[in-house]
Scaffold this motif. Structure first.
Motif, short mmCIF file in Angstrom:
data_model
loop_
_atom_site.label_atom_id
_atom_site.label_comp_id
_atom_site.label_asym_id
_atom_site.label_seq_id
_atom_site.Cartn_x
_atom_site.Cartn_y
_atom_site.Cartn_z
N ALA A 26 1.22 -0.99 -0.30
CA ALA A 26 0.01 0.11 0.30
C ALA A 26 0.41 0.99 -0.13
CB ALA A 26 -0.62 -0.10 0.64
N ASP A 27 2.11 1.01 0.54
CA ASP A 27 3.08 2.54 0.32
C ASP A 27 4.38 1.93 -0.55
OD1 ASP A 27 4.20 0.00 1.80
OD2 ASP A 27 4.85 1.22 3.49
N ASP A 28 4.21 1.61 -1.67
CA ASP A 28 5.25 1.20 -2.72
C ASP A 28 4.56 2.32 -3.36
OD1 ASP A 28 6.30 1.02 -4.93
OD2 ASP A 28 6.26 -1.41 -4.93
N PRO A 29 5.64 3.30 -3.57
CA PRO A 29 5.24 4.35 -4.72
C PRO A 29 5.29 3.63 -6.03
CG PRO A 29 7.50 4.92 -4.34
CD PRO A 29 6.76 3.67 -3.05
N ARG A 30 5.99 2.76 -6.64
CA ARG A 30 5.53 2.60 -7.33
C ARG A 30 4.39 1.45 -8.02
NH1 ARG A 30 10.98 2.04 -10.08
NH2 ARG A 30 12.05 2.29 -9.26
N ARG A 31 3.78 1.51 -7.09
CA ARG A 31 2.54 0.63 -7.15
C ARG A 31 1.31 1.44 -6.97
NH1 ARG A 31 -1.76 -2.87 -8.20
NH2 ARG A 31 -2.79 -3.51 -6.61
N ILE A 32 1.49 2.98 -6.52
CA ILE A 32 0.44 3.65 -5.89
C ILE A 32 0.03 4.36 -7.50
CG2 ILE A 32 0.36 5.88 -5.52
CD1 ILE A 32 1.61 4.74 -2.61
N HIS A 33 1.82 4.37 -8.69
CA HIS A 33 1.55 5.49 -9.60
C HIS A 33 1.31 4.32 -10.87
CE1 HIS A 33 3.67 8.11 -7.10
NE2 HIS A 33 2.63 8.83 -8.15
N THR A 34 -0.12 3.62 -10.95
CA THR A 34 -0.23 2.90 -11.85
C THR A 34 -2.01 3.26 -11.93
OG1 THR A 34 -0.21 1.17 -10.29
CG2 THR A 34 1.60 1.27 -11.22
N ASP A 35 -2.21 3.23 -12.88
CA ASP A 35 -3.18 2.46 -13.21
C ASP A 35 -4.33 0.99 -12.83
OD1 ASP A 35 -3.25 4.15 -15.12
OD2 ASP A 35 -3.37 3.10 -17.64
N ALA A 36 -3.30 0.12 -12.28
CA ALA A 36 -3.94 -0.83 -11.34
C ALA A 36 -4.18 -0.49 -10.20
CB ALA A 36 -3.14 -2.29 -11.58
N TYR A 37 -3.42 0.06 -9.81
CA TYR A 37 -3.89 1.02 -8.09
C TYR A 37 -5.10 1.42 -8.35
CZ TYR A 37 -2.76 3.87 -3.86
OH TYR A 37 -3.94 4.49 -2.57
N ASP A 38 -5.15 2.40 -9.33
CA ASP A 38 -6.59 3.61 -9.77
C ASP A 38 -7.70 2.58 -9.69
OD1 ASP A 38 -4.99 5.91 -9.27
OD2 ASP A 38 -4.83 6.00 -11.49
N GLU A 39 -7.78 1.89 -10.15
CA GLU A 39 -8.52 0.65 -10.56
C GLU A 39 -9.00 0.28 -9.04
OE1 GLU A 39 -7.46 -1.54 -13.86
OE2 GLU A 39 -7.27 -0.60 -15.38
N ALA A 40 -7.98 -0.41 -8.84
CA ALA A 40 -8.24 -1.04 -7.31
C ALA A 40 -9.22 -0.13 -6.33
CB ALA A 40 -7.38 -1.41 -6.47
N TYR A 41 -8.75 1.67 -6.00
CA TYR A 41 -9.43 2.53 -5.69
C TYR A 41 -10.62 2.77 -5.91
CZ TYR A 41 -9.62 6.49 -1.82
OH TYR A 41 -9.50 7.23 -0.88
N ASP A 42 -11.03 2.52 -7.22
CA ASP A 42 -12.61 3.31 -7.43
C ASP A 42 -13.31 2.25 -6.89
OD1 ASP A 42 -11.34 5.71 -8.53
OD2 ASP A 42 -11.57 4.44 -10.48
N ILE A 43 -13.60 1.03 -6.78
CA ILE A 43 -13.86 -0.17 -6.50
C ILE A 43 -15.04 0.77 -5.59
CG2 ILE A 43 -14.48 -2.39 -5.66
CD1 ILE A 43 -11.78 -3.22 -6.81
N ARG A 44 -14.17 1.03 -4.36
CA ARG A 44 -14.91 1.58 -3.52
C ARG A 44 -15.47 3.26 -3.83
NH1 ARG A 44 -11.49 4.82 1.20
NH2 ARG A 44 -12.81 5.53 2.25
N MET A 45 -15.11 3.30 -4.73
CA MET A 45 -15.66 5.00 -4.39
C MET A 45 -16.06 4.97 -5.42
SD MET A 45 -13.83 6.19 -1.99
CE MET A 45 -14.20 7.94 -2.35
N ARG A 46 -16.33 3.94 -6.69
CA ARG A 46 -17.83 4.20 -7.23
C ARG A 46 -19.23 4.27 -6.83
NH1 ARG A 46 -14.54 1.68 -11.28
NH2 ARG A 46 -15.36 -1.06 -10.45
N THR A 47 -19.00 3.45 -5.83
CA THR A 47 -20.01 2.85 -4.84
C THR A 47 -20.46 4.05 -4.38
OG1 THR A 47 -19.55 0.41 -4.88
CG2 THR A 47 -20.99 1.00 -3.01
#
Length: 224
Positions: free
Chosen positions: A127-148
């Protein structure tokens, strides 16, 4: 940014934040600070080297990053957050009441399930990996919650809803970009990581922006 997480993370520590900003070397730093909170914070820092403005103090990346770096690097700070305190207070009270209202038990359970699914998807990487955070996959995962979240709550939250607050942030960001259009300058935009997806969708729609990936800057840090 991961806000308070920077204070405990080794992978994305405040030291990494500082070194990353040095590598990026921005001309303009667009911040998650409301315009009406910035002048006081900057005046306090200039006068005493400390900042007491409460909204600004909650961001370690600014307190221990931006302010010290302003004495070392040549960038201009542009506050762009659309946040207001009444909006935040209303949102907190609304969500607390909603979570305890039996009439909304089904909706709250749906939101909790979405939050759990989002957390599970985010757990595919640190969760604190800046490389992981700066990916589209991170955004898609976060959006699961925020869309609802947006579907269930935005209509009642008004300006403090997920869609509206991102729109308010973006309006301020866009004004800054438009004001410096064509100047061939470098912008650094720092917000909580969850806002990155909505902002990237807007940035990718512009024909005057060249988006730079964060990974090469992190590579330079690793090579030191």
């Amino acid at each position: 940014m991961i806000h308070a997480g920077h204070e405990t993370s080794e992978m994305f520590s405040l030291e990494v934040v500082g070194d990353l900003v040095r590598e990026i070397d921005p001309d303009y730093w667009l911040t998650e600070i409301p315009p009406n909170r910035w002048d006081r914070a900057w005046t306090e820092f200039q006068a005493s080297g400390t900042v007491e403005e409460p909204r600004v103090r909650r961001f370690p990346e600014y307190m221990d990053g931006l302010f010290p770096l302003s004495r070392e690097l040549d960038f201009e700070v542009i506050p762009t957050a659309g946040w207001t305190e009444p909006m935040s207070d209303f949102r907190a009270a609304y969500l607390d009441a909603y979570s305890r209202d039996p009439a909304h038990a089904e909706g709250w359970a749906e939101y909790q399930a979405a939050a759990e699914a989002s957390a599970e998807a985010l757990a595919a990487g640190a969760a604190d990996d800046p490389r992981r955070i700066h990916t589209d996959a991170y955004d898609e995962a976060y959006d699961i919650r925020m869309r609802t979240y947006a579907r269930l709550f935005d209509a009642d939250l008004g300006p403090g809803g997920w869609g509206p607050i991102n729109a308010s942030h973006w309006a301020n960001i866009e004004r800054a970009l438009d004001r410096h259009r064509g100047e061939r300058v470098r912008f650094l935009l720092t917000y909580g990581a969850g806002h990155k997806g909505p902002f990237l969708r807007e940035l990718r729609a512009r024909d005057d922006i060249v988006l730079l990936e964060v990974a090469p800057f992190l590579d330079r840090l690793s090579a030191r």
